[in-house]
Design a protein around this motif. Structure first.
Motif, PDB file in Angstrom:
ATOM      1  N   ASN A  87      58.366  61.806 -21.446  1.00  0.00           N
ATOM      2  CA  ASN A  87      57.511  62.618 -21.018  1.00  0.00           C
ATOM      3  C   ASN A  87      58.381  63.610 -20.619  1.00  0.00           C
ATOM      4  OD1 ASN A  87      55.867  60.019 -19.374  1.00  0.00           O
ATOM      5  ND2 ASN A  87      55.386  60.605 -21.404  1.00  0.00           N
ATOM      6  N   TRP A  88      57.686  64.936 -20.470  1.00  0.00           N
ATOM      7  CA  TRP A  88      58.252  66.284 -19.946  1.00  0.00           C
ATOM      8  C   TRP A  88      57.484  66.661 -18.747  1.00  0.00           C
ATOM      9  CZ3 TRP A  88      60.641  68.876 -24.589  1.00  0.00           C
ATOM     10  CH2 TRP A  88      61.595  69.721 -23.841  1.00  0.00           C
ATOM     11  N   MET A  89      58.601  66.701 -17.674  1.00  0.00           N
ATOM     12  CA  MET A  89      58.012  67.136 -16.301  1.00  0.00           C
ATOM     13  C   MET A  89      57.544  68.568 -16.343  1.00  0.00           C
ATOM     14  SD  MET A  89      58.475  64.551 -14.343  1.00  0.00           S
ATOM     15  CE  MET A  89      59.734  63.359 -13.593  1.00  0.00           C
ATOM     16  N   PRO A  90      56.609  68.866 -15.666  1.00  0.00           N
ATOM     17  CA  PRO A  90      55.941  70.205 -15.629  1.00  0.00           C
ATOM     18  C   PRO A  90      56.889  71.429 -15.354  1.00  0.00           C
ATOM     19  CG  PRO A  90      54.440  68.707 -14.459  1.00  0.00           C
ATOM     20  CD  PRO A  90      55.727  68.077 -14.669  1.00  0.00           C
ATOM     21  N   ASP A  91      58.148  71.063 -14.704  1.00  0.00           N
ATOM     22  CA  ASP A  91      59.217  72.202 -14.332  1.00  0.00           C
ATOM     23  C   ASP A  91      59.851  72.542 -15.610  1.00  0.00           C
ATOM     24  OD1 ASP A  91      60.784  70.127 -14.522  1.00  0.00           O
ATOM     25  OD2 ASP A  91      61.477  70.027 -12.326  1.00  0.00           O
ATOM     26  N   GLY A  92      59.649  71.562 -16.613  1.00  0.00           N
ATOM     27  CA  GLY A  92      60.574  71.904 -17.883  1.00  0.00           C
ATOM     28  C   GLY A  92      62.004  71.579 -17.730  1.00  0.00           C
ATOM     29  N   LYS A  93      62.289  70.850 -16.589  1.00  0.00           N
ATOM     30  CA  LYS A  93      63.811  70.711 -16.412  1.00  0.00           C
ATOM     31  C   LYS A  93      64.297  69.173 -16.468  1.00  0.00           C
ATOM     32  CE  LYS A  93      64.303  74.628 -13.184  1.00  0.00           C
ATOM     33  NZ  LYS A  93      64.530  74.826 -11.663  1.00  0.00           N
ATOM     34  N   THR A  94      63.259  68.339 -16.560  1.00  0.00           N
ATOM     35  CA  THR A  94      63.526  66.984 -16.460  1.00  0.00           C
ATOM     36  C   THR A  94      62.618  66.090 -17.404  1.00  0.00           C
ATOM     37  OG1 THR A  94      63.972  67.141 -14.305  1.00  0.00           O
ATOM     38  CG2 THR A  94      63.749  64.898 -14.956  1.00  0.00           C
ATOM     39  N   LEU A  95      63.085  65.081 -18.228  1.00  0.00           N
ATOM     40  CA  LEU A  95      62.473  64.308 -18.919  1.00  0.00           C
ATOM     41  C   LEU A  95      62.159  62.881 -18.269  1.00  0.00           C
ATOM     42  CD1 LEU A  95      64.002  64.730 -22.525  1.00  0.00           C
ATOM     43  CD2 LEU A  95      61.775  65.834 -21.674  1.00  0.00           C
ATOM     44  N   LEU A  96      61.125  62.060 -18.867  1.00  0.00           N
ATOM     45  CA  LEU A  96      61.054  60.786 -18.014  1.00  0.00           C
ATOM     46  C   LEU A  96      60.659  59.787 -19.182  1.00  0.00           C
ATOM     47  CD1 LEU A  96      59.119  59.810 -15.051  1.00  0.00           C
ATOM     48  CD2 LEU A  96      58.448  58.642 -17.103  1.00  0.00           C
ATOM     49  N   TYR A  97      61.427  58.529 -19.180  1.00  0.00           N
ATOM     50  CA  TYR A  97      61.447  57.448 -20.355  1.00  0.00           C
ATOM     51  C   TYR A  97      61.360  56.270 -19.825  1.00  0.00           C
ATOM     52  CZ  TYR A  97      66.461  57.946 -20.648  1.00  0.00           C
ATOM     53  OH  TYR A  97      67.720  57.873 -20.368  1.00  0.00           O
ATOM     54  N   ASN A  98      61.238  55.303 -20.439  1.00  0.00           N
ATOM     55  CA  ASN A  98      61.337  53.952 -20.017  1.00  0.00           C
ATOM     56  C   ASN A  98      62.532  53.279 -21.106  1.00  0.00           C
ATOM     57  OD1 ASN A  98      59.138  53.928 -22.683  1.00  0.00           O
ATOM     58  ND2 ASN A  98      59.735  51.861 -22.371  1.00  0.00           N
ATOM     59  N   GLY A  99      63.163  52.184 -20.589  1.00  0.00           N
ATOM     60  CA  GLY A  99      64.207  51.385 -21.090  1.00  0.00           C
ATOM     61  C   GLY A  99      64.291  50.112 -20.451  1.00  0.00           C
ATOM     62  N   ASP A 100      64.137  48.827 -21.186  1.00  0.00           N
ATOM     63  CA  ASP A 100      64.566  47.826 -20.423  1.00  0.00           C
ATOM     64  C   ASP A 100      63.693  47.494 -19.447  1.00  0.00           C
ATOM     65  OD1 ASP A 100      66.941  47.147 -22.143  1.00  0.00           O
ATOM     66  OD2 ASP A 100      68.277  48.260 -21.053  1.00  0.00           O
ATOM     67  N   GLY A 101      62.559  47.861 -19.569  1.00  0.00           N
ATOM     68  CA  GLY A 101      61.530  47.572 -18.510  1.00  0.00           C
ATOM     69  C   GLY A 101      61.469  48.537 -17.414  1.00  0.00           C
ATOM     70  N   GLN A 102      62.421  49.475 -17.231  1.00  0.00           N
ATOM     71  CA  GLN A 102      62.631  50.508 -16.108  1.00  0.00           C
ATOM     72  C   GLN A 102      62.262  51.921 -16.516  1.00  0.00           C
ATOM     73  OE1 GLN A 102      63.792  49.173 -12.917  1.00  0.00           O
ATOM     74  NE2 GLN A 102      64.072  47.180 -13.980  1.00  0.00           N
ATOM     75  N   MET A 103      61.902  52.469 -15.571  1.00  0.00           N
ATOM     76  CA  MET A 103      61.706  53.938 -15.638  1.00  0.00           C
ATOM     77  C   MET A 103      63.033  54.706 -15.344  1.00  0.00           C
ATOM     78  SD  MET A 103      58.536  53.805 -17.285  1.00  0.00           S
ATOM     79  CE  MET A 103      58.440  55.848 -17.123  1.00  0.00           C
ATOM     80  N   TYR A 104      63.287  55.921 -16.205  1.00  0.00           N
ATOM     81  CA  TYR A 104      64.525  56.738 -15.896  1.00  0.00           C
ATOM     82  C   TYR A 104      63.893  58.278 -15.928  1.00  0.00           C
ATOM     83  CZ  TYR A 104      67.119  52.744 -17.171  1.00  0.00           C
ATOM     84  OH  TYR A 104      67.784  51.339 -17.020  1.00  0.00           O
ATOM     85  N   THR A 105      64.606  59.118 -15.095  1.00  0.00           N
ATOM     86  CA  THR A 105      64.185  60.599 -15.293  1.00  0.00           C
ATOM     87  C   THR A 105      65.676  60.918 -16.081  1.00  0.00           C
ATOM     88  OG1 THR A 105      65.304  60.789 -13.181  1.00  0.00           O
ATOM     89  CG2 THR A 105      62.971  60.710 -13.247  1.00  0.00           C
ATOM     90  N   PHE A 106      65.519  62.092 -16.616  1.00  0.00           N
ATOM     91  CA  PHE A 106      66.451  62.655 -17.527  1.00  0.00           C
ATOM     92  C   PHE A 106      66.877  64.305 -17.225  1.00  0.00           C
ATOM     93  CE2 PHE A 106      68.699  64.362 -21.020  1.00  0.00           C
ATOM     94  CZ  PHE A 106      69.899  63.483 -21.210  1.00  0.00           C
ATOM     95  N   ASP A 107      67.906  64.457 -16.464  1.00  0.00           N
ATOM     96  CA  ASP A 107      68.198  65.868 -16.084  1.00  0.00           C
ATOM     97  C   ASP A 107      68.705  66.682 -17.355  1.00  0.00           C
ATOM     98  OD1 ASP A 107      69.808  68.244 -15.352  1.00  0.00           O
ATOM     99  OD2 ASP A 107      69.053  67.742 -13.362  1.00  0.00           O
ATOM    100  N   LEU A 108      68.050  67.784 -17.680  1.00  0.00           N
ATOM    101  CA  LEU A 108      68.255  68.232 -19.019  1.00  0.00           C
ATOM    102  C   LEU A 108      69.573  69.296 -18.830  1.00  0.00           C
ATOM    103  CD1 LEU A 108      64.801  69.212 -20.329  1.00  0.00           C
ATOM    104  CD2 LEU A 108      66.328  67.727 -21.457  1.00  0.00           C
TER     105      LEU A 108
END
Length: 512
Positions: free
Chosen positions: A254-275
């Motif tokens: 998913n793409w955060m509304p600020d355009g600076k961060t993504l969010l995804y799932n892996g191994d049952g956890q949620m992660y944010t990703f700083d672009l």
């Protein structure tokens, strides 16, 4: 005087060595590849350069041809074993001299000019073909594509079978195949260019170069997983960039509304990703730790909806949690319930639910409450998502025998098909500006209408929100389940984040 001159010359030579030696010692950045060089007795030496800024490879090469019993061309190569999928967008530069100058992918048994090989090639006059030499020194054979002027070239090896898929960018693949071609397990794989003229150097450029290792035949879905590439696609140009490699399965950015961060799932956890930092961080979702790839941000980006497996409640259950993390609130009392959409006013969630052994689209208050069934057609209805104005819900349905994109009004009325069933189309995502539909397309020969498996050849396609015209392919991917299950558009509607897959994560280095 002679002694002084000798001393001066020695000093100059020493200074020259100090200047030149470090340059010679620097290893050339070849991107995905291990080496390059001329094959055969070429008259004019070729070259190969990787541009790390725009992630392209530019090759120059001469040579009489790649034909008959021997070849002359320039080759940028990597050693590989087993099965693989090669992909690029290729083009020749300039008008050229001979109409049969050529660029493409090649797989060779050796670097000898007479080596057995196969290549998927585009010629200067548009001829696109699969050329191959079965044994060293044998005459070259050819299978011509029905398509001319291809600029998208894919070559796949599975055992001793080689499949060429080619397209004009924006259109589906056209396929040709050669079987029973034994080039050995370990081969030279790479990009090539030939001028079809000994006295001429021609130039070509390759972009979106990808080498993927596909799933093996014994892979068990949902137990065994491939590595993942997090990619960003520029919608206007189709250019792609790998921004992160994960050795395990990550899904549905998913793409955060600020355009600076993504969010995804892996191994049952949620992660944010700083672009900017290119770094993932775990997101706290309390005791809810079996999250799948059906997670959705509210339009304002302040809340996150989750789908998480709870065996005792019948499968996937929907929760909501602040996007900063915390203890999620349970919304649906039973499963399976797979969240896909949040209304623009944040009051409602839409999801795919199985009730009485039938999957349909449901609406539920975001604060919790009674479910409202919006579809009742026989067949799987899935992937519901609101338009930014809240007036429509787009979804995919197999009610006609093929999976197609549909839409309905927000109350469930006026249900109508948007795509025509040429492919099995899944997960419509509406651009934030409300102008485009992005969706995932599976090949009919590879999947059933009601299935969306991992690790298949898929397309990302877009269509104007009006539904007019033909869908355009904007990405040719090895992926499927987890590629774009949830909204993937950037806030400015110019880019899309998605996941592609390969069995070896290091084969697709992150592009800085």
């Amino acid at each position: 005087m002679k002694t002084l001159n000798l001393i001066l010359l020695t000093c100059i030579a020493s200074l020259s060595l100090l200047t030149i030696t470090p340059l010679l010692a620097q290893k050339q950045n070849l991107g995905l590849f291990d080496g390059h060089g001329d094959i055969g007795d070429v008259l004019k030496p070729g070259s190969a350069v990787y541009n790390a800024q725009n992630h392209t490879y530019e090759l120059s090469g001469s040579g009489y041809n790649v034909w008959f019993d021997h070849d002359e061309f320039h080759f940028m190569w990597k050693r590989l074993k087993g099965d693989f999928i090669l992909y690029t967008r290729a083009s020749l530069l300039g008008k050229g001299v001979d109409p049969h100058r050529k660029v493409g992918w090649m797989v060779r048994s050796s670097l000898d000019g007479k080596s057995a090989h196969i290549n998927a090639v585009e010629h200067g006059d548009g001829l696109t073909s699969l050329q191959f030499r079965r044994t060293s020194g044998a005459n070259t054979e050819e299978v011509r594509s029905k398509l001319t002027g291809a600029d998208v070239i894919q070559l796949e090896r599975k055992g001793n079978t080689y499949t060429m898929r080619v397209a004009k960018f924006g259109e589906p693949f056209v396929t040709e195949q050669v079987s029973d071609l034994n080039l050995g397990d370990e081969v030279y794989v790479g990009l090539f260019i030939g001028s079809h003229n000994k006295d001429v150097l021609e130039r070509g450029v390759f972009r979106d170069v990808r080498i993927s290792v596909p799933a093996h035949d014994g892979l068990v879905p949902y137990r065994d997983y491939l590595a993942s590439n997090l990619e960003i696609l520029d919608v206007a140009t189709g250019n792609r960039q790998v921004i992160f490699n994960a050795p395990k399965s990550i899904q549905a950015p998913n793409w955060m509304p600020d355009g600076k961060t993504l969010l995804y799932n892996g191994d049952g956890q949620m992660y944010t990703f700083d672009l900017a930092k290119r770094q993932p961080l775990p997101l706290n979702t309390g005791e809810v730790k079996n999250n799948n790839n059906d997670h959705v941000l509210s339009f304002d980006g302040k809340m996150l909806g989750l789908s998480s497996g709870v065996k005792e409640l019948g499968g996937s259950i929907i929760y909501t949690v602040p996007v900063t993390g915390g203890s999620p609130k349970q919304i649906t009392p039973k499963g399976p319930s797979y969240l896909h959409g949040w209304s623009p006013d944040k009051k409602s969630l839409v999801f795919t639910g199985s009730r009485n052994n039938e999957y349909d689209i449901y609406r539920v208050p975001a604060a919790g409450g009674d479910e409202v069934r919006l579809t009742d057609a026989k067949g799987l209805d899935d992937g519901p998502e609101y338009t930014p104005d809240g007036k429509y819900i787009y979804f995919n349905s197999s009610r006609t025998g093929t999976m197609q994109i549909w839409r309905m009004k927000a109350d469930g009325s006026q249900q109508e098909a948007i795509t025509n069933g040429e492919f099995h189309d899944w997960f419509p995502h509406i651009s934030p500006d409300g102008k485009w539909i992005l969706f995932l397309s599976f090949l009919k020969e590879e999947v059933k209408p009601d299935d969306h498996p991992f690790y298949k050849h898929v397309y990302l396609r877009i269509l104007p929100i009006s539904g007019e015209g033909q869908p355009k392919v904007i990405a040719y991917i090895y992926g499927g389940q987890g590629t774009i299950n949830t909204p993937s558009w950037s806030p400015d509607s110019k880019r899309v984040a998605f996941i592609s897959n390969t069995a070896v994560s290091s084969i697709s280095p992150v592009e800085k």
